[in-house]
Write a protein that holds these residues in place. Structure first.
Motif, PDB file in Angstrom:
ATOM      1  N   VAL A  42     -11.218 -92.444  59.264  1.00 51.55           N
ATOM      2  CA  VAL A  42     -10.589 -93.469  60.114  1.00 51.55           C
ATOM      3  C   VAL A  42      -9.473 -92.849  60.943  1.00 51.55           C
ATOM      4  CG1 VAL A  42      -9.198 -95.571  60.063  1.00 51.55           C
ATOM      5  CG2 VAL A  42     -11.237 -95.397  58.635  1.00 51.55           C
ATOM      6  N   GLU A  43      -8.678 -91.973  60.331  1.00 57.32           N
ATOM      7  CA  GLU A  43      -7.619 -91.301  61.099  1.00 57.32           C
ATOM      8  C   GLU A  43      -8.220 -90.474  62.235  1.00 57.32           C
ATOM      9  OE1 GLU A  43      -5.354 -89.030  58.356  1.00 57.32           O
ATOM     10  OE2 GLU A  43      -4.513 -90.776  57.318  1.00 57.32           O
ATOM     11  N   ASN A  44      -9.310 -89.777  61.941  1.00 57.72           N
ATOM     12  CA  ASN A  44      -9.985 -89.011  63.006  1.00 57.72           C
ATOM     13  C   ASN A  44     -10.534 -89.938  64.084  1.00 57.72           C
ATOM     14  OD1 ASN A  44      -9.414 -86.629  61.662  1.00 57.72           O
ATOM     15  ND2 ASN A  44     -11.389 -86.599  60.577  1.00 57.72           N
ATOM     16  N   PHE A  45     -11.078 -91.073  63.673  1.00 57.11           N
ATOM     17  CA  PHE A  45     -11.607 -92.037  64.640  1.00 57.11           C
ATOM     18  C   PHE A  45     -10.494 -92.559  65.552  1.00 57.11           C
ATOM     19  CE2 PHE A  45     -11.990 -96.601  65.531  1.00 57.11           C
ATOM     20  CZ  PHE A  45     -13.061 -96.573  66.397  1.00 57.11           C
ATOM     21  N   VAL A  46      -9.340 -92.880  64.970  1.00 54.95           N
ATOM     22  CA  VAL A  46      -8.223 -93.372  65.776  1.00 54.95           C
ATOM     23  C   VAL A  46      -7.797 -92.316  66.790  1.00 54.95           C
ATOM     24  CG1 VAL A  46      -5.806 -94.108  65.690  1.00 54.95           C
ATOM     25  CG2 VAL A  46      -7.430 -94.963  63.994  1.00 54.95           C
ATOM     26  N   LEU A  47      -7.777 -91.067  66.376  1.00 55.69           N
ATOM     27  CA  LEU A  47      -7.405 -89.994  67.311  1.00 55.69           C
ATOM     28  C   LEU A  47      -8.453 -89.841  68.413  1.00 55.69           C
ATOM     29  CD1 LEU A  47      -6.051 -87.318  64.785  1.00 55.69           C
ATOM     30  CD2 LEU A  47      -4.730 -88.818  66.284  1.00 55.69           C
ATOM     31  N   ARG A  48      -9.728 -89.989  68.037  1.00 54.42           N
ATOM     32  CA  ARG A  48     -10.778 -89.878  69.053  1.00 54.42           C
ATOM     33  C   ARG A  48     -10.678 -91.008  70.079  1.00 54.42           C
ATOM     34  NH1 ARG A  48     -14.234 -89.055  64.591  1.00 54.42           N
ATOM     35  NH2 ARG A  48     -15.300 -91.032  65.036  1.00 54.42           N
ATOM     36  N   VAL A  49     -10.416 -92.213  69.602  1.00 56.48           N
ATOM     37  CA  VAL A  49     -10.284 -93.339  70.527  1.00 56.48           C
ATOM     38  C   VAL A  49      -9.037 -93.166  71.389  1.00 56.48           C
ATOM     39  CG1 VAL A  49      -9.993 -95.836  70.703  1.00 56.48           C
ATOM     40  CG2 VAL A  49     -11.534 -94.879  68.982  1.00 56.48           C
ATOM     41  N   ALA A  50      -7.933 -92.709  70.791  1.00 58.44           N
ATOM     42  CA  ALA A  50      -6.701 -92.514  71.564  1.00 58.44           C
ATOM     43  C   ALA A  50      -6.901 -91.491  72.670  1.00 58.44           C
ATOM     44  CB  ALA A  50      -5.574 -92.076  70.626  1.00 58.44           C
ATOM     45  N   ALA A  51      -7.749 -90.502  72.376  1.00 53.70           N
ATOM     46  CA  ALA A  51      -7.991 -89.470  73.397  1.00 53.70           C
ATOM     47  C   ALA A  51      -8.689 -90.030  74.627  1.00 53.70           C
ATOM     48  CB  ALA A  51      -8.808 -88.334  72.790  1.00 53.70           C
ATOM     49  N   GLU A  52      -9.279 -91.221  74.511  1.00 50.36           N
ATOM     50  CA  GLU A  52      -9.956 -91.825  75.651  1.00 50.36           C
ATOM     51  C   GLU A  52      -8.964 -92.374  76.682  1.00 50.36           C
ATOM     52  OE1 GLU A  52     -13.307 -91.905  76.202  1.00 50.36           O
ATOM     53  OE2 GLU A  52     -13.427 -90.571  74.440  1.00 50.36           O
ATOM     54  N   PHE A  53      -7.719 -92.584  76.289  1.00 47.73           N
ATOM     55  CA  PHE A  53      -6.717 -93.074  77.239  1.00 47.73           C
ATOM     56  C   PHE A  53      -6.198 -91.897  78.070  1.00 47.73           C
ATOM     57  CE2 PHE A  53      -6.669 -96.173  73.798  1.00 47.73           C
ATOM     58  CZ  PHE A  53      -6.722 -97.369  74.499  1.00 47.73           C
ATOM     59  N   GLN A  77     -10.842 -90.946  45.504  1.00 42.97           N
ATOM     60  CA  GLN A  77     -11.395 -89.835  46.289  1.00 42.97           C
ATOM     61  C   GLN A  77     -12.247 -90.354  47.445  1.00 42.97           C
ATOM     62  OE1 GLN A  77     -13.508 -87.376  43.509  1.00 42.97           O
ATOM     63  NE2 GLN A  77     -11.648 -86.638  42.480  1.00 42.97           N
ATOM     64  N   LEU A  78     -13.089 -91.350  47.168  1.00 46.13           N
ATOM     65  CA  LEU A  78     -13.926 -91.914  48.226  1.00 46.13           C
ATOM     66  C   LEU A  78     -13.076 -92.606  49.288  1.00 46.13           C
ATOM     67  CD1 LEU A  78     -16.809 -93.357  46.020  1.00 46.13           C
ATOM     68  CD2 LEU A  78     -16.922 -91.368  47.511  1.00 46.13           C
ATOM     69  N   LEU A  79     -12.035 -93.319  48.847  1.00 47.95           N
ATOM     70  CA  LEU A  79     -11.150 -93.953  49.819  1.00 47.95           C
ATOM     71  C   LEU A  79     -10.399 -92.906  50.637  1.00 47.95           C
ATOM     72  CD1 LEU A  79      -9.653 -96.974  47.828  1.00 47.95           C
ATOM     73  CD2 LEU A  79     -11.224 -97.043  49.767  1.00 47.95           C
ATOM     74  N   GLY A  80     -10.076 -91.781  50.000  1.00 47.55           N
ATOM     75  CA  GLY A  80      -9.439 -90.693  50.741  1.00 47.55           C
ATOM     76  C   GLY A  80     -10.341 -90.159  51.833  1.00 47.55           C
ATOM     77  N   GLN A  81     -11.634 -90.000  51.541  1.00 46.08           N
ATOM     78  CA  GLN A  81     -12.580 -89.554  52.566  1.00 46.08           C
ATOM     79  C   GLN A  81     -12.667 -90.563  53.709  1.00 46.08           C
ATOM     80  OE1 GLN A  81     -16.346 -88.762  50.703  1.00 46.08           O
ATOM     81  NE2 GLN A  81     -15.476 -87.397  49.151  1.00 46.08           N
ATOM     82  N   LEU A  82     -12.717 -91.852  53.333  1.00 43.28           N
ATOM     83  CA  LEU A  82     -12.787 -92.886  54.367  1.00 43.28           C
ATOM     84  C   LEU A  82     -11.521 -92.887  55.220  1.00 43.28           C
ATOM     85  CD1 LEU A  82     -14.312 -95.285  55.580  1.00 43.28           C
ATOM     86  CD2 LEU A  82     -13.265 -96.747  53.836  1.00 43.28           C
ATOM     87  N   GLN A  83     -10.364 -92.688  54.597  1.00 43.33           N
ATOM     88  CA  GLN A  83      -9.112 -92.661  55.347  1.00 43.33           C
ATOM     89  C   GLN A  83      -9.095 -91.507  56.344  1.00 43.33           C
ATOM     90  OE1 GLN A  83      -5.613 -92.564  52.893  1.00 43.33           O
ATOM     91  NE2 GLN A  83      -4.290 -91.936  54.579  1.00 43.33           N
ATOM     92  N   VAL A  84      -9.556 -90.346  55.925  1.00 48.32           N
ATOM     93  CA  VAL A  84      -9.603 -89.187  56.829  1.00 48.32           C
ATOM     94  C   VAL A  84     -10.475 -89.493  58.037  1.00 48.32           C
ATOM     95  CG1 VAL A  84     -10.378 -86.795  57.050  1.00 48.32           C
ATOM     96  CG2 VAL A  84      -9.092 -87.508  55.035  1.00 48.32           C
TER      97      VAL A  84
END
Length: 719
Positions: A539-550, A530-537
């Protein structure tokens, strides 16, 4: 005498003749008148049939048949028979006369035999009378024998009981000599001590029954008991005091004590105060020894830990530039730097071979300048604790004759201070520990050690393991939540210059997640997932936020694909292929890859893609006639594709290989793009085969689909 015999013979002869002659013979029998009785042949009752039967029966007689055959006169034949009978009678009389003397002798012998038989009868009567009296005497003897047997059995039973009583009360000289003079380490002392214990128990039992003879041996047994208790007390205390000598291997005296465990049993049954004194002395001595040993070992063990350990700023979402500045202030890092997010070889600490390996020797490690992560020190410390605790528990149960709750209490009296000190040390260490992998490995070490103690049937450590886990789990969850929060609060605009290569935060996550997943697979825990699932969510949101910078969608997709591919590759190295993390990132990668291929094909072949989609839609709706107005557009598409597809494919391949750090992933994307291009051109062919466009002159300029496939294969990268 002769005249009487003769008369007897004549009388017998006459009698015999009468018997032999019968109704047809001569003599007096023939003179008797025929008795016809009431025979009346004229009677109506006379039955002729019966007469015929009698006549027929007589005619069947052999003599009658013979006489009738020869034609003999029956009267003459009757007289002849009578004459023969008279001759036989005369001959028989002469025979009797000749044998008269023998007959008289036989008579005398018979008379003598009668006298002898009479005497025998008298003798047998006397014997019968004697036998009757003997039978009575035998019955009397049997009764007497039965009574004697009963008395014998009773006396033997009494003798056995008395013998046991006497044997139990009598104190042999060998026992006295052994107890008073023999050293306690000699086998005969132990043997006689067991005999003394048995006699003391027997005397106590007989005293309870009121046996007066016990008073005669009570004094002797008491003096022997006091002497034995004194010698045993001195021996055991001496062994316990030997534990206190520096550098003593206390397991050796413990093994020696187990050979004489009956000594304590004797004290327990005969002198409980002394037994309690010895037990208290053992508890006090061993408690101090264990506490001193583990305090010293723990202190020296922590000196060989990596100097550079994770701190509160060593979180997944912390900017790399800030971390570099901190590291520069600390000075140069060690050669074997303790990694924070990467498992590396640290996972071997929970392997079966490493888990029960010999404990670390701190001074040897210091001489070799070796350093270890915290989980290795934790394993060594707790394996020593486990091994000694199991041995101590089994020794306590066997030597002090305890079990169940009593054994548990005595064990904690010995090891309680040591366990408490170890627990407090762990608690103080965890306050400043931010290494989630180390804490998670420690959790799994404890879970495996708990299984080992269960196999060794040592339940005394169960409570300690629960207390240690109660410290480790909250700390692990806290560190994981701190990392989740650090990723959630990371601002992409503060990360400095960005490029499309995998981000260091996603790499940290991939290494960290794969480490925890691979460890958790051995003993699954739902809370960890469950904790790893929260961390994965996050990280996925972080990747999308960084991608939006391009600025461009193509760069965004390249960034997403590079990061998803990197995370997926790292996870697949350690985690199972069917894990949730692998499946999730595989789906994300496939979706973004497909979108990138479409984005990649759009500039050079966008017009072709748009026309094919529009034409297929018209055909599907039954409006194919509208394609007649697209002849000029189709002609331009055919000629444009034929003139530029090679250069476009070459440019596309080079662009892909520059964009993706993973050559294998780039190759896969190129193959996907070329496959989709072939499918697109095939669909274009099918549209042009419609009746509305079949007569188009430009169709002759179409590239053969098989030729196109052969040419495109030349652009397939080979690595």
């Amino acid at each position: 005498m002769a005249a009487a015999a003769r008369e007897l013979v004549l009388r017998a002869g006459a009698s015999d003749m009468e018997e032999e002659e019968g109704p047809l013979g001569s003599g007096p029998g023939l003179q008797e008148p025929l008795q016809m009785g009431e025979l009346d042949i004229t009677s109506d009752e006379f039955i002729l049939d019966e007469v015929d039967v009698h006549i027929q029966a007589n005619l069947e007689d052999e003599l009658v048949k013979e006489a009738l055959k020869t034609g003999v006169d029956l009267r003459h034949y009757s007289k002849q028979v009578e004459l023969e009978l008279q001759q036989i009678e005369q001959k028989s009389i002469r025979d009797y006369i000749q044998e008269s003397e023998n007959i008289a002798s036989l008579h005398n012998q018979i008379t003598a035999c009668d006298a002898v038989l009479e005497r025998m009868e008298q003798m047998l009567g006397a014997f019968q009378s004697d036998l009757s009296s003997i039978s009575s005497e035998i019955r009397t003897l049997q009764e007497q024998s039965g009574a004697m047997n009963i008395r014998l059995r009773n006396r033997q039973a009494v003798r056995g009981k008395l013998g046991e009583l006497v044997d139990g009360l009598v104190v042999p000289s060998a026992l006295v000599t052994a107890i008073l003079e023999a050293p306690v380490t000699e086998p005969r002392f132990l043997e006689q001590l067991q005999e003394l214990d048995a006699k003391a128990a027997a005397v106590r039992e007989q005293e309870a029954r009121g046996t007066a003879a016990c008073a005669d041996v009570r004094g002797v047994l008491d003096r022997l008991r006091v002497k034995a208790v004194t010698k045993i007390r001195e021996f055991i205390l001496q062994k316990i005091y030997s534990f206190r000598k520096p550098m003593t291997n206390y397991q050796i005296p413990q093994t020696a004590l187990l050979k004489y465990r009956f000594f304590y049993q004797f004290l327990l049954g005969n002198e409980r105060a002394t037994a309690k004194e010895i037990r208290d002395e053992y508890v006090e001595t061993l408690s101090k020894i264990y506490l001193s040993y583990y305090r010293s070992y723990l202190g020296r063990l922590m000196k060989v830990q990596y100097e550079e350990v994770a701190e509160k700023d060593d979180l997944m979402g912390v900017e790399d530039t800030a971390k570099k500045d901190i590291l520069e202030l600390r000075g140069p890092s060690l050669r074997s730097r303790n990694t924070i997010f990467t498992l590396g070889t640290r996972g071997s600490v929970i392997s079966p071979a490493e888990l029960e390996a010999p404990i670390l020797v701190p001074h040897t490690a210091q001489r070799g300048e070796q350093r270890y992560p915290f989980e290795a020190l934790f394993r060594s410390q707790h394996y020593a604790l486990l091994d000694n605790s199991c041995r101590e528990y089994l020794f306590i149960c066997e030597f002090f004759v305890v079990s169940g709750q009593a054994a548990h209490d005595l064990f904690h009296a010995v090891m309680g201070r040591t366990l408490s000190m170890t627990q407090k040390h762990l608690e103080s260490y965890l306050v400043d520990c931010y290494d989630a992998i180390a804490v998670f490995l420690c959790i799994h070490i404890v879970l495996r050690f708990r299984n080992i103690t269960a196999k060794r049937d040592v339940p005394a450590l169960d409570r300690y393991w629960e207390q240690v886990l109660a410290l480790l789990w909250p700390r692990f969850e806290l560190i994981l939540e701190m990392n989740v929060q650090s990723v959630r609060s990371t601002d992409p605009q503060r990360l400095g210059g960005l490029d499309t290569r995998p981000h260091y935060i996603t790499r940290r996550y991939a290494e960290f997640s794969s480490a925890l997943v691979s460890i958790n697979q051995t003993i699954p825990n739902e809370r960890t997932m469950q904790l790893l699932g929260q961390l994965q969510v996050e990280v996925e949101n972080f990747v999308l936020r960084v991608a939006a910078e391009f600025s461009s969608r193509k760069e965004q997709l390249v960034f997403l694909i590079n990061n998803y591919d990197m995370m997926l590759g790292v996870l697949m190295e350690r985690a199972a292929d069917d894990s949730k993390e692998v499946e999730s990132f595989q789906q994300l990668l496939n979706a973004r890859t497909q979108e990138f291929i479409e984005e990649l094909l759009s500039p050079p072949f966008g017009g072709l893609v748009a026309f094919v989609k529009e034409a297929e839609a018209l055909i599907e709706r039954g409006q194919a006639e509208r394609l007649r107005g697209e002849e000029a557009r189709v002609t331009q598409l055919i000629r444009g594709f034929g003139s530029s597809w090679k250069s476009s494919v070459e440019s596309l391949s080079q662009d892909v290989m520059r964009s993706f750090t993973n050559f294998r992933n780039g190759t896969s994307i190129i193959q996907g793009a070329l496959t989709q291009l072939i499918q697109l051109y095939h669909r274009f062919h099918r549209v042009l085969s419609q009746p509305q466009l079949r007569a188009l002159p430009a169709r002759a300029e179409l590239i053969n689909i098989h030729h196109l496939m052969v040419e495109l294969k030349k652009h397939k990268p080979n690595f």
